[in-house]
Design an enzyme around this catalytic site. Structure first.
Site, PDB file in Angstrom:
ATOM      1  N   HIS A   1       0.806  -1.220   0.000  1.00 49.51           N
ATOM      2  CA  HIS A   1       0.000   0.000   0.000  1.00 49.51           C
ATOM      3  C   HIS A   1       0.839   1.269   0.000  1.00 49.51           C
ATOM      4  O   HIS A   1       0.345   2.339  -0.332  1.00 49.51           O
ATOM      5  CB  HIS A   1      -0.975  -0.036   1.183  1.00 49.51           C
ATOM      6  CG  HIS A   1      -2.131  -0.947   0.909  1.00 49.51           C
ATOM      7  ND1 HIS A   1      -3.341  -0.869   1.530  1.00 49.51           N
ATOM      8  CD2 HIS A   1      -2.249  -1.966   0.031  1.00 49.51           C
ATOM      9  CE1 HIS A   1      -4.149  -1.787   1.058  1.00 49.51           C
ATOM     10  NE2 HIS A   1      -3.498  -2.478   0.149  1.00 49.51           N
TER      11      HIS A   1
ATOM     12  N   SER B   1       0.030  -0.994  -6.347  1.00 48.37           N
ATOM     13  CA  SER B   1       0.382  -2.111  -7.226  1.00 48.37           C
ATOM     14  C   SER B   1       1.151  -1.645  -8.459  1.00 48.37           C
ATOM     15  O   SER B   1       0.905  -0.555  -8.975  1.00 48.37           O
ATOM     16  CB  SER B   1      -0.890  -2.811  -7.708  1.00 48.37           C
ATOM     17  OG  SER B   1      -1.441  -3.587  -6.691  1.00 48.37           O
TER      18      SER B   1
ATOM     19  N   LYS C   1     -13.583  -8.101  -9.496  1.00 45.00           N
ATOM     20  CA  LYS C   1     -12.676  -8.943 -10.287  1.00 45.00           C
ATOM     21  C   LYS C   1     -12.077 -10.054  -9.411  1.00 45.00           C
ATOM     22  O   LYS C   1     -11.965 -11.206  -9.842  1.00 45.00           O
ATOM     23  CB  LYS C   1     -11.557  -8.060 -10.853  1.00 45.00           C
ATOM     24  CG  LYS C   1     -10.781  -8.708 -11.971  1.00 45.00           C
ATOM     25  CD  LYS C   1     -10.015  -7.665 -12.770  1.00 45.00           C
ATOM     26  CE  LYS C   1      -9.293  -8.310 -13.915  1.00 45.00           C
ATOM     27  NZ  LYS C   1      -8.897  -7.408 -14.972  1.00 45.00           N
ATOM     28  N   ASP C   2     -11.728  -9.707  -8.157  1.00 39.97           N
ATOM     29  CA  ASP C   2     -11.193 -10.711  -7.233  1.00 39.97           C
ATOM     30  C   ASP C   2     -12.246 -11.772  -6.903  1.00 39.97           C
ATOM     31  O   ASP C   2     -11.923 -12.963  -6.783  1.00 39.97           O
ATOM     32  CB  ASP C   2     -10.703 -10.046  -5.934  1.00 39.97           C
ATOM     33  CG  ASP C   2      -9.295  -9.459  -6.097  1.00 39.97           C
ATOM     34  OD1 ASP C   2      -8.649  -9.739  -7.131  1.00 39.97           O
ATOM     35  OD2 ASP C   2      -8.855  -8.722  -5.201  1.00 39.97           O
TER      36      ASP C   2
ATOM     37  N   GLU D   1       6.156 -33.547  -1.788  1.00 40.03           N
ATOM     38  CA  GLU D   1       4.955 -33.117  -2.523  1.00 40.03           C
ATOM     39  C   GLU D   1       5.392 -32.379  -3.796  1.00 40.03           C
ATOM     40  O   GLU D   1       6.501 -31.854  -3.871  1.00 40.03           O
ATOM     41  CB  GLU D   1       4.128 -32.171  -1.635  1.00 40.03           C
ATOM     42  CG  GLU D   1       3.619 -32.832  -0.368  1.00 40.03           C
ATOM     43  CD  GLU D   1       2.269 -33.493  -0.544  1.00 40.03           C
ATOM     44  OE1 GLU D   1       2.221 -34.603  -1.105  1.00 40.03           O
ATOM     45  OE2 GLU D   1       1.267 -32.901  -0.103  1.00 40.03           O
TER      46      GLU D   1
END
Ligand code: HEM
Length: 412
Positions: free
Chosen positions: A219, A223, A247-248, A291
């Site tokens: 922040h 971004s 959108k998220d 894994e």
């Protein structure tokens, strides 16, 4: 009331106003993920993976807390307690399958998140510390996943614990003493299982705290975006809510569909069948594998014939990522404007996949030289190609602003 004012941006009336006056949580949310948080207007779906990683972490913590209510961390009872969760605990099978496949989903989105950052140069000035905090989270995730894998105390759990803890014995002089101290015993057993369980419960909360610091750093400078150029004013921005919350949420829907498909249709597709055999210290399985998400690092570990050398190479593969903001000498962030680096990025992706395939196979035949070449290329990419190409390549011209690029795209 005299002398005090309501903080701006939050509710001023009713119950919410009463809370806001005492704890300005609504104005905080508004400026962090709401109308008042500006995000570049050109973010693509590649920017969904951060929030998805947050969702994955919450799912792991919630399912893990309930699993821990039924799990017994002793060598004698661990395996049986997991079977009891699967058969006798109400919806225990769902909790366990969500937790095990949730770990895979978490790593998948974090890998996509990291590769997104590598492609768009999100690690570059002024986001170096954001990148570093991400890497610390990634290392904590690896440690947490390893410890979780040991808990069911199946054959693979036991032998993975043996192999990985024994790596510390490669440290000269003090290695063996460190391993004995870590085991709390003279072999892998009850004491190690208990301490791994304790740490496996603790570390996700450390990861959650680091994720909050990660967002704090994000922040500060906001971004990055697919063009890799900074926002210059309101014409380049959209408010986070409702544009990116919507959108998220769409991305979350897709994520949950894939997650549900794994959990309900192929819950064991990503796990090793050998781990359904109880741990047996007297019988080594023919092939010990971690894994899927740790396979590339396992391949790097085995690429060096010497034990200490392998450990150094594996640790180096993580450490080198911290230097990436400085190894990348290009003045341009986004690979979209970097004709050579763009290709090198995809070669690197192939290299990482090759390392994963090599890590999944026993170290014999062609897998040995392929693993060694892929390991050498991993380091070549970061230590040589990144700095050299950054200097040599001529980037394409950058658009004047995000707004001009977006409008030009709209006109086409
Ligand atoms: C628990 C794990 C993580 C969570 C919850 C998380 C969360 C987030 C969120 C919500 C964002 C903003 C949205 C986005 O850009 O996707 C973000 C951005 C970012 N994260 Fe993470 N992250 C995690 C792990 C990592 C890791 C492992 C790295 C790198 C090693 C990393 C590096 C970055 C960078 C560089 C950005 C800025 C990207 C940009 O603006 O282009 N993160 N993270």
């Amino acid at each position: 009331m005299s002398g005090s004012t309501q903080p701006s941006g939050g509710p001023t009336k009713g119950v919410l106003g009463w809370i806001e006056f005492r704890l300005p949580i609504f104005s905080f949310l508004n400026s962090s993920v709401g109308y008042a948080y500006p995000a570049p207007k050109n973010l693509s779906y590649w920017w969904n993976f951060g929030s998805l990683a947050g969702v994955a972490l919450v799912i792991q913590i919630l399912t893990g807390i309930v699993l821990a209510m039924h799990y017994i961390p002793t060598a004698a009872e661990a395996f049986g307690s997991v079977e009891r969760i699967m058969r006798d605990v109400n919806y225990g099978w769902l909790l366990r399958y969500m937790h095990a496949n949730g770990a895979s989903m978490f790593f998948a989105v974090v890998y996509l998140h990291i590769f997104r950052g590598l492609y768009y140069g999100s690690y570059k000035y002024p986001r170096e510390l954001l990148w570093w905090i991400g890497l610390v989270i990634f290392i904590l995730m690896i440690a947490t996943a390893f410890m979780g894998y040991v808990l069911p105390w199946g054959q693979m759990s036991f032998w993975a614990a043996t192999v990985i803890t024994n790596l510390f014995s490669a440290i000269p002089l003090v290695g063996t003493a460190i391993v004995t101290w870590f085991w709390g015993d003279f072999s892998v057993g009850d004491a190690l299982l208990r301490r791994l369980f304790s740490l496996h419960y603790l570390l996700p909360f450390v990861i959650a705290a680091m994720a909050i610091i990660h967002l704090w750093a994000l922040h500060q400078h906001k971004s990055n975006n697919p063009l890799g150029i900074d926002m210059k004013g309101p014409q380049d921005q959209l408010s986070f809510h409702p544009y990116y919350t919507a959108k998220d949420l769409f991305g979350l829907g897709i994520y949950l569909i894939i997650f549900a498909a794994l959990v309900f249709y192929v819950p064991n597709s990503l796990s090793e069948p050998v781990n359904y055999v109880p741990a047996n210290p007297l019988q080594t399985p023919p092939h010990i594998v971690p894994e899927w998400y740790l396979l590339p690092f396992y391949a790097i570990l085995r690429a060096v014939p010497d034990k200490l050398g392998g450990v150094i190479a594996m640790a180096g593969a993580l450490v080198v990522l911290f230097a990436v903001p400085w190894l990348d000498t290009s003045k341009v962030r986004s690979a979209r404007f970097r004709p050579i680096f763009k290709w090198l990025f995809w070669v690197f992706v192939v290299d990482a996949i090759v390392l994963g395939i090599v890590g999944a196979h026993p170290p014999g035949g062609a897998y040995v030289p392929i693993g060694q070449i892929a390991t050498a290329y991993y380091f070549l990419h970061f230590l040589v190609l990144m700095p050299v190409i950054g200097k040599l390549e001529s980037p394409l011209p950058l658009p004047d602003s995000i707004a001009t690029a977006v409008l030009a795209k709209g006109k086409r």
